[in-house]
Scaffold this active site. Sequence first.
Site, PDB file in Angstrom:
ATOM      1  CG  HIS A  30      -1.731   1.269   1.313  1.00 14.18           C
ATOM      2  ND1 HIS A  30      -2.923   1.399   0.632  1.00 14.18           N
ATOM      3  CD2 HIS A  30      -1.529   2.455   1.928  1.00 14.18           C
ATOM      4  CE1 HIS A  30      -3.412   2.596   0.845  1.00 14.18           C
ATOM      5  NE2 HIS A  30      -2.596   3.271   1.626  1.00 14.18           N
ATOM      6  CG  ASP A  79     -12.196   3.495   5.838  1.00 20.07           C
ATOM      7  OD1 ASP A  79     -11.672   4.335   6.585  1.00 20.07           O
ATOM      8  OD2 ASP A  79     -12.004   3.472   4.613  1.00 20.07           O
ATOM      9  NE  ARG A 101     -10.303  10.398   9.047  1.00 21.76           N
ATOM     10  CZ  ARG A 101      -9.442   9.638   8.356  1.00 21.76           C
ATOM     11  NH1 ARG A 101      -9.814   8.466   7.905  1.00 21.76           N
ATOM     12  NH2 ARG A 101      -8.216  10.046   8.140  1.00 21.76           N
ATOM     13  CB  SER A 134      -8.654   5.060   7.360  1.00 26.63           C
ATOM     14  OG  SER A 134      -9.066   5.072   6.037  1.00 26.63           O
ATOM     15  CE  LYS A 173      -9.151   2.127   3.000  1.00 25.11           C
ATOM     16  NZ  LYS A 173      -9.554   3.507   3.060  1.00 25.11           N
TER      17      LYS A 173
HETATM   18  N1  URA Z   1      -6.165   6.782   2.629  1.00 26.56           N
HETATM   19  C1  URA Z   1      -7.092   6.086   3.323  1.00 26.56           C
HETATM   20  O1  URA Z   1      -7.542   5.029   2.887  1.00 26.56           O
HETATM   21  N2  URA Z   1      -7.513   6.565   4.494  1.00 26.56           N
HETATM   22  C2  URA Z   1      -7.049   7.715   5.033  1.00 26.56           C
HETATM   23  O2  URA Z   1      -7.466   8.091   6.111  1.00 26.56           O
HETATM   24  C3  URA Z   1      -6.071   8.456   4.307  1.00 26.56           C
HETATM   25  C4  URA Z   1      -5.644   7.955   3.106  1.00 26.56           C
END
Ligand code: URA
Length: 451
Positions: A92, A171, A178, A193, A197
């Site tokens: 990621h 999320d 947010r 977050s 995922k």
């Molecule tokens: N990418 C995400 O998936 N979540 C965040 O909070 C910031 C960047």
Amino acid sequence: MSQPTPIPETFRAIDVIRKKRDALELSRSEIEALVNAYTRGDIPDYQVSAWLMAVVLRGMTRAETAALTDAMLRSGEVLDLSALPARKVDKHSTGGVGDKTSLVLAPLVAAAGIAVPMISGRGLGHTGGTLDKLEAIPGFNVNLSVVEFRRVLETCGCAMIGQTAEITPADRKLYALRDVTGTVESPYLICASIMSKKLAEGIDALVLDVKTGSGAFMKKEQDAVFLAELMVETGERMGKQVVALITDMDQPLGNMIGSALEVVEVVDILRGGDPQDLRELCLELAAWMLQLGGAAETVSEGKQQSARLIRSGAALEKFRQMIELQGGDPHVIDDASHLPQAQHTMKVISARAGYVAAMQCEQIGTACVILGGGRECKEDAVDPSVGIVLHKKVGDRVVIGEPLATIYYNAEAKAQRARQLIEASCQIADAPPSVKRPLIHQVIGKSGEKR
Ligand code: URA
């Protein structure tokens, strides 16, 4: 899907908000109750907004961050890929300009026998998104169901999709809130977050590419390191092997920016070509994935193996196979004219001689957004054909009248704005920079000690 823990009858959102406001540590069950109640719609946005702001201002302990990640992860489906014999490893990136490494890494690492179940995102602000790049390939479907995703993964060892409705619904809701309450920029919330995922993908190990520099969200290296340490520790607490590389985003990665152009550069790399910085970062990230996935004893062995998989053509063949399985046109690999083409090009000319001393990388990403290659608001559609090809990078010599970049565009007014931005973002000086920034600043995480 794992069942969320029932919300205790005594739970009141106001108590949790007050406790965080007063900088006290929340228990795992309080965090779980808040996340579950919000996901179900049992508590209103305004209470969760207040709690999010309290988190931004007061921070979280490592235990709270892990509890939040876990609650968000278990708000939806966690893929069970245990039937797949291969180890499952993903990568990621926190996002940058010209960062197309995911498109190289998924087929490259799959070619080494490791399964890469990749759930990616769209462009955010000035940064490009993996899904937008994949969609430049005519027909490529990033919206596979979980069943189809599993089938592609089983058949070719890698699959690349967007977030589904079943995965981490908490999320989805929290991120949208947010976004409009000034609470995106908390390392604890970013960590929960991203990690929720990624862990929902059913992976064994994860390589994080945390960017730092003028084109990154974390401009300062110390902020990137803090976030990286948080994500590594959170992943490890949840039984996963995690390594984070702090990598440079003070200038775009590679030479091409914009969806279709970036696919062209991905194919160049998978054919064993340049650009050198992109190739180097892909080999390094792939090497860590191979080492964590057990396909290589050490990172240097992983690097050699990755280079061999590119040389033999195996990585490119995996990319072709994945494109076909996800409904895309594999001819893009042999003939770039099958990708969307911009109608016009325009050169950005250097007005003075010298050396490229620095680039304002975020502005170059913004120039691509202005061309239509990214989104200025959520409803915008991305134009895959537009973008920028850089002819000069930091440290390169330049003479008067030489092109710094070529703009690929479909609307003249947008191209003029992009040209001004690129001109302003390339700083030309009499001498090259005295210190060359490294591509990889540091590596964080004990899973990755075996270099
Ligand atoms: N990418 C995400 O998936 N979540 C965040 O909070 C910031 C960047």
